[in-house]
Every structure is written in C-alpha cells, then in structure tokens.
Design a protein around this motif. Sequence first.
Motif, mmCIF file in Angstrom:
data_model
loop_
_atom_site.group_PDB
_atom_site.id
_atom_site.type_symbol
_atom_site.label_atom_id
_atom_site.label_comp_id
_atom_site.label_asym_id
_atom_site.label_seq_id
_atom_site.Cartn_x
_atom_site.Cartn_y
_atom_site.Cartn_z
ATOM 1 N N SER A 32 0.770 3.948 -3.221
ATOM 2 C CA SER A 32 -0.098 5.198 -2.921
ATOM 3 C C SER A 32 1.126 6.391 -3.921
ATOM 4 O O SER A 32 0.908 7.281 -3.924
ATOM 5 N N LYS A 33 2.751 6.040 -4.548
ATOM 6 C CA LYS A 33 3.588 6.533 -4.591
ATOM 7 C C LYS A 33 3.799 7.001 -6.288
ATOM 8 O O LYS A 33 4.117 7.041 -6.775
ATOM 9 N N ARG A 84 -6.974 -0.396 -5.996
ATOM 10 C CA ARG A 84 -7.163 -0.242 -7.050
ATOM 11 C C ARG A 84 -5.893 -0.625 -7.969
ATOM 12 O O ARG A 84 -6.638 -1.203 -9.848
ATOM 13 N N ARG A 96 1.806 4.425 -9.690
ATOM 14 C CA ARG A 96 0.484 3.274 -10.436
ATOM 15 C C ARG A 96 0.595 2.352 -10.208
ATOM 16 O O ARG A 96 -0.018 0.857 -9.515
ATOM 17 N N ASN A 143 -5.083 1.432 -2.294
ATOM 18 C CA ASN A 143 -4.391 1.521 -3.738
ATOM 19 C C ASN A 143 -3.847 -0.534 -3.664
ATOM 20 O O ASN A 143 -4.114 -0.447 -5.498
ATOM 21 N N GLU A 151 1.054 -1.563 -0.541
ATOM 22 C CA GLU A 151 0.081 -0.259 0.145
ATOM 23 C C GLU A 151 0.854 0.887 -0.020
ATOM 24 O O GLU A 151 0.440 2.534 -1.417
ATOM 25 N N VAL A 152 2.024 1.637 0.907
ATOM 26 C CA VAL A 152 2.840 2.405 0.581
ATOM 27 C C VAL A 152 3.989 2.653 -0.516
ATOM 28 O O VAL A 152 3.060 3.593 -0.991
ATOM 29 N N ARG A 207 -6.991 -0.829 1.910
ATOM 30 C CA ARG A 207 -5.637 -0.348 1.193
ATOM 31 C C ARG A 207 -6.067 0.023 -0.116
ATOM 32 O O ARG A 207 -6.002 -0.736 -1.097
#
Length: 215
Positions: A155-156, A197, A158, A194, A151-152, A192
Amino acid sequence: MPIKLYGFPPSHATRRAAVIFKELDLLYELVPVDMLKDEHKAAGYLAHQPFGQVPYIDDNGFVLFESRAIARYLVAKYASPQKKSLMPTPADPERFALFEQAASIELGSFDVYMNALSWEVIFKRYSGILTDEAIVADLLKTLNSKLDAYEVLLSKHRYLAGDEVTLAELFHLPFGNTLGTMGYDLLTNSSRPNVSRWWKDISSRPSWQAVKENA
C-alpha cells in the motif's frame, strides 16, 4: 557460448532461475535432469551439486547452485544498465537494505510455507500419501496472515522494495503460480487489492510467461 542450466524443467527452483535468464535476455542451454528417474541423485550430478537438488549452472567452467544465488550472479555479471535495478548494490545502502529485506520476506514469509503447502496438496497425493487437511488449513491461515503484511507494504510502494521491480518479486513467481493452480486465491483476493495488483503485475511479465510451465 550459452550458460548451461541443469534442472528439472517443471521444478519451482529451475523455473526461478530460468525466469532471470529471460528477464535479462540471456541465452541459456537447458540440460534436463529427470528427477522422476532420480538423475539428481546420480554420482555425476552430485559431483556438481552435492545436495542432490536442482538447478545448477555451468558458466564456462564456473559452477553455481541455489536458484537465488544463481539469480544474483546473473544480474551482477550480465545485467544491462537498465536491468541493474533488479538487484541494488551496497553503493546505495538504503535501496540495498530494502532489497535484502524484501528478499528475506520472500524466503522466510512465503517460500517456507509454500514448500510445505505444495508438499501436502501436490506431492503427497502424487506419492499416494493422504493429505493432512489440518496442516493445510494451518498453512493457509499462516499464509493469509503473511499476505496481510504484504498488503501493508504494498500500500506504500508499487513493489516490496520500493517502486522498481527487483529479484525479490521474481523469486515469488513459481510458488505464487502454484498457489493459484492449487485453487487458492490468496494472491488475487479482493480483500487485498494491493497484493492483487502486485501479483497481476509481476505474473504478467513476458519473462515469466516464457517459463511459466517449464524452464
């Protein structure tokens, strides 16, 4: 002449290789190996894959096994310019390093735990062996922790190696799908967003849909 893919159609590793063929629009001939009849342990098969695992390919006499090695080979040899981004090369050291980092994450922080979880939840039951629920709980705890780290990262960017899909994403598909069929929502959990996604993105690719059930 199509490349021959020797494998057990529903196996994770065989589908991991098959999805790359589909991603590259590369023809292949699936040569079924019935693992339920131990055909992967027969002398003729072991002559090409001495570890007795699936799959392996025969590309006009060039034999190669290990699904991730097969994937890298196919991209290196057959990918169109538009598909070369699936595997960055050392000519671009930063993108190459990020790709190798992402590929290592899949192998060391996802595949190893999914192998163990599948053994406990699916293959033990198939073999008439009791599932160890304590082991399952521990594996799910570990996977949740690993996916928190995903997730981290996601988040930065794709994808795991940046803003373009790579083989590292595609390597997740067979076991990621199995996680859902086992009834665990770790990849789609709203906690989570991201990861959810990202998983929706990669699992909806036509290449995966074509081999989702069988190579």
